[in-house]
Design an enzyme around this catalytic site. Structure first.
Site, mmCIF file in Angstrom:
data_model
loop_
_atom_site.group_PDB
_atom_site.id
_atom_site.type_symbol
_atom_site.label_atom_id
_atom_site.label_comp_id
_atom_site.label_asym_id
_atom_site.label_seq_id
_atom_site.Cartn_x
_atom_site.Cartn_y
_atom_site.Cartn_z
ATOM 1 N N CYS A 173 -2.087 9.560 2.544
ATOM 2 C CA CYS A 173 -1.677 9.019 1.237
ATOM 3 C C CYS A 173 -2.686 9.357 0.143
ATOM 4 O O CYS A 173 -2.317 9.465 -1.018
ATOM 5 C CB CYS A 173 -1.503 7.512 1.341
ATOM 6 S SG CYS A 173 -2.976 6.663 1.915
ATOM 7 N N GLU A 211 0.883 -1.173 0.000
ATOM 8 C CA GLU A 211 0.000 0.000 0.000
ATOM 9 C C GLU A 211 0.913 1.212 0.000
ATOM 10 O O GLU A 211 1.483 1.566 1.037
ATOM 11 C CB GLU A 211 -0.897 0.005 1.242
ATOM 12 C CG GLU A 211 -1.918 -1.123 1.291
ATOM 13 C CD GLU A 211 -3.103 -0.899 0.371
ATOM 14 O OE1 GLU A 211 -3.165 0.138 -0.322
ATOM 15 O OE2 GLU A 211 -3.978 -1.775 0.321
HETATM 16 P P1 NAD Z 1 7.981 4.690 5.231
HETATM 17 O O1 NAD Z 1 7.937 3.832 4.018
HETATM 18 O O2 NAD Z 1 9.167 5.530 5.490
HETATM 19 O O3 NAD Z 1 7.800 3.767 6.549
HETATM 20 C C1 NAD Z 1 6.805 2.787 6.635
HETATM 21 C C2 NAD Z 1 7.303 1.645 7.505
HETATM 22 O O4 NAD Z 1 8.462 1.071 6.903
HETATM 23 C C3 NAD Z 1 7.707 2.052 8.921
HETATM 24 O O5 NAD Z 1 7.227 1.083 9.824
HETATM 25 C C4 NAD Z 1 9.222 2.079 8.861
HETATM 26 O O6 NAD Z 1 9.823 1.737 10.090
HETATM 27 C C5 NAD Z 1 9.534 1.030 7.806
HETATM 28 N N1 NAD Z 1 10.776 1.340 7.069
HETATM 29 C C6 NAD Z 1 11.247 2.580 6.740
HETATM 30 N N2 NAD Z 1 12.402 2.472 6.044
HETATM 31 C C7 NAD Z 1 12.650 1.150 5.928
HETATM 32 C C8 NAD Z 1 13.709 0.393 5.320
HETATM 33 N N3 NAD Z 1 14.720 1.001 4.695
HETATM 34 N N4 NAD Z 1 13.641 -0.949 5.383
HETATM 35 C C9 NAD Z 1 12.623 -1.566 6.000
HETATM 36 N N5 NAD Z 1 11.613 -0.904 6.611
HETATM 37 C C10 NAD Z 1 11.614 0.426 6.580
HETATM 38 O O7 NAD Z 1 6.663 5.561 5.173
HETATM 39 P P2 NAD Z 1 6.111 6.645 6.175
HETATM 40 O O8 NAD Z 1 6.975 7.858 6.150
HETATM 41 O O9 NAD Z 1 5.855 6.027 7.505
HETATM 42 O O10 NAD Z 1 4.701 6.975 5.486
HETATM 43 C C11 NAD Z 1 4.596 7.839 4.380
HETATM 44 C C12 NAD Z 1 4.440 7.097 3.081
HETATM 45 O O11 NAD Z 1 3.481 6.070 3.193
HETATM 46 C C13 NAD Z 1 3.911 7.997 1.967
HETATM 47 O O12 NAD Z 1 4.554 7.691 0.755
HETATM 48 C C14 NAD Z 1 2.439 7.646 1.897
HETATM 49 O O13 NAD Z 1 1.823 7.927 0.662
HETATM 50 C C15 NAD Z 1 2.472 6.193 2.186
HETATM 51 N N6 NAD Z 1 1.193 5.739 2.727
HETATM 52 C C16 NAD Z 1 0.422 4.914 1.973
HETATM 53 C C17 NAD Z 1 -0.815 4.501 2.452
HETATM 54 C C18 NAD Z 1 -1.712 3.595 1.658
HETATM 55 O O14 NAD Z 1 -2.662 3.070 2.223
HETATM 56 N N7 NAD Z 1 -1.456 3.366 0.392
HETATM 57 C C19 NAD Z 1 -1.243 4.948 3.697
HETATM 58 C C20 NAD Z 1 -0.415 5.788 4.425
HETATM 59 C C21 NAD Z 1 0.810 6.178 3.946
#
Ligand code: NAD
Length: 473
Positions: free
Chosen positions: A253, A219
């Site tokens: 998002c 997602e």
């Molecule tokens: P992110 O991808 O930075 O983090 C999400 C999760 O991944 C966290 O739990 C984090 O600890 C983990 N993570 C981060 N870097 C990682 C790595 N290198 N390796 C493994 N795990 C890692 O996202 P965010 O800043 O928490 O959220 C924002 C993003 O999420 C935006 O792009 C937004 O559009 C998207 N988002 C999508 C939805 C949806 O339903 N499609 C909903 C909310 C947010």
């Protein structure tokens, strides 16, 4: 905004993993009634901690209690209620017909759990985006390890209490930590990984999943456009756009990332949005109890840089523009006259800044949208059926609303998710249940099979039968 996450140790994670590994088949055999009982207990405990959740999200980023109720607790309850109502029919095998060449057989689809699942969530809706997929995973009969974001430590603590009070960790466990813990989890073998977050991190998850060929749901995000054409009734729609963009301080998002408005409506739109923002948050949003902060300094600096660079590149702030670094505060901000190459038009904003660009011809809109990655959501505001059809038929997106923004996620009868760069797979309601389920094809040979008539050696008679089969069946 403290983010003192209490990282779960690797040895505890290994222990949880080993317990779930030996228990997941037991969970997989649970009946609908047993799973429903778990969901009811889960709902009861979320309600028990409603106040604590509200307080925690206020501490994490000043999310107002009403929004915790409406956008965190309520969507999870919608998922729970929908699953409770439908789980018996979802789990029931679906019988399918068979072609005439398979006479004497029965075929059906059996819904078996995928097994051991991992759910990784982001910070913007820390509870909804962790617990909504959890509901689907429970309904489907899996064991689950939950990894919330490290940026909402207060909320994580309350969610951990809820999980530990509701479930045995050999079935469902929440582990705390950031990238290190996430990476360690991704190194383990799961049957399914459900990830919500940024597209770049989605790619890391996908390559990690490749190691074990785990199935994945991604997602993700991106730039979701809002098209406003020359027929749109600005007065009627402005509240919907303001709400969808500035709720959660734009950290959504499916928020309208940018608006592309017909040039004839630009002035009216800017004026109306400005008035509407003031109606929602007063003339100084900093002092509004209903307006959030940016989650942390890193995201504040990212947004500040986008805004500053865009202004340098010609963008004009026509509303807002006040920032307070000490508070991670960014005022609801409208920007016009910005070039397509500017930061605000290149990167997902994920914050309370709304670029407004204009168009003359419909074709320009399609060219702009289709020259970019397919968005998670695309919204069209118009009173012309012809225009709406044109915009929908010539674009692709995970989901769309007509004359509305963002609320499609709230209908559990609809699939939620993106396409390609904005996501892979769908969630919510029955789609979520299926995502955590293996649809096992079942075939029962009740009577002698017609195949027996066509096995080697291929005599002249058998060849005739094959010829007839090819021709008629
Ligand atoms: P992110 O991808 O930075 O983090 C999400 C999760 O991944 C966290 O739990 C984090 O600890 C983990 N993570 C981060 N870097 C990682 C790595 N290198 N390796 C493994 N795990 C890692 O996202 P965010 O800043 O928490 O959220 C924002 C993003 O999420 C935006 O792009 C937004 O559009 C998207 N988002 C999508 C939805 C949806 O339903 N499609 C909903 C909310 C947010």
């Amino acid at each position: 905004m403290v983010t003192d996450i209490q990282e779960t140790s690797i040895s505890v994670i290994n222990d949880i993993y080993a317990q779930q590994k030996s228990y997941h088949r037991t969970v997989g055999k649970t009946t609908a009634s047993e799973r429903i009982k778990k969901l009811k207990k889960f709902q009861k405990n979320i309600l028990k901690y409603r106040k604590e959740l509200q307080d925690a999200m206020w501490k994490d980023f000043r999310k107002p209690a009403a929004e915790v109720d409406l956008t965190e607790i309520y969507p999870v309850f919608t998922e729970i209620r929908f699953a409770i109502k439908n789980l018996r029919s979802w789990m029931k095998p679906t019988h399918v017909s068979s072609p005439v060449t398979m006479i004497g057989t029965t075929s059906w689809i059996q819904y078996e759990p995928k097994g051991m699942c991992l759910i990784i969530a982001p910070w913007n809706y820390p509870m909804q985006l962790l617990f909504a997929p959890l509901v689907s995973a429970i309904a489907a009969g899996n064991t689950i390890i939950l990894k919330p974001s490290e940026f909402t430590s207060h909320t994580v603590r309350v969610m951990k209490i809820i999980i530990e009070e509701t479930f045995d960790r050999k079935e469902i466990a929440l582990v705390e930590g950031g990238v290190t813990i996430s990476t360690a989890l991704l190194d383990m073998k799961f049957s399914h990984i459900f990830f919500t977050g940024a597209p770049e991190i989605g790619k890391i998850v996908m390559s990690a999943a490749a190691k074990y060929l785990s199935s994945i749901t991604l997602e993700l995000g991106g730039k979701s456009p809002t098209i406003i054409d020359e027929t749109a009734n600005i007065k009627a729609i402005v509240q919907r756009i303001t709400w969808a963009k500035f709720i959660n301080a734009g950290q959504i998002c499916i928020a309208p990332d940018y608006v592309i408005v017909h040039e004839s409506k630009k002035e009216e739109l800017v004026q109306s949005l400005s008035n509407q923002i003031t109606k929602h948050y007063g003339s100084d949003a900093m002092h509004s109890p209903d307006y959030l902060r940016i989650i942390n300094a890193k995201h504040f600096s990212r947004l500040k840089a986008y805004l500053e660079n865009t202004i340098k590149q010609g963008g004009k702030v026509v509303y807002g523009g006040t920032l307070d670094e000490a508070e991670n505060y960014i005022e609801p901000t409208l920007v016009t006259d910005l070039p397509l190459e500017s930061d605000l038009m290149q990167y997902e904003i994920f914050g309370p800044i709304l670029p407004i660009i204009t168009y003359k011809n419909k074709e320009e809109v399609i060219e702009l949208i289709n020259s970019r990655e397919k968005p998670l959501s695309l919204y069209v505001y118009s009173q012309s059926k012809k225009n709406i059809n044109y915009f929908m038929q010539n674009t692709s997106a995970g989901g769309s609303c007509i004359n509305m923004s963002a609320v499609h996620v709230g209908n559990p009868n609809l699939p939620f998710g993106g396409i390609n760069n904005s996501g892979i797979g769908k969630s919510r309601g029955h789609y979520g249940f299926i995502e955590f389920t293996n649809e096992r094809a079942m075939f029962n040979q009740k009577f002698p099979s017609a195949i027996q008539l066509m096995t080697p050696p291929y005599t002249e008679f058998k060849q005739k039968l094959i010829d007839l089969t090819i021709k008629y069946f």
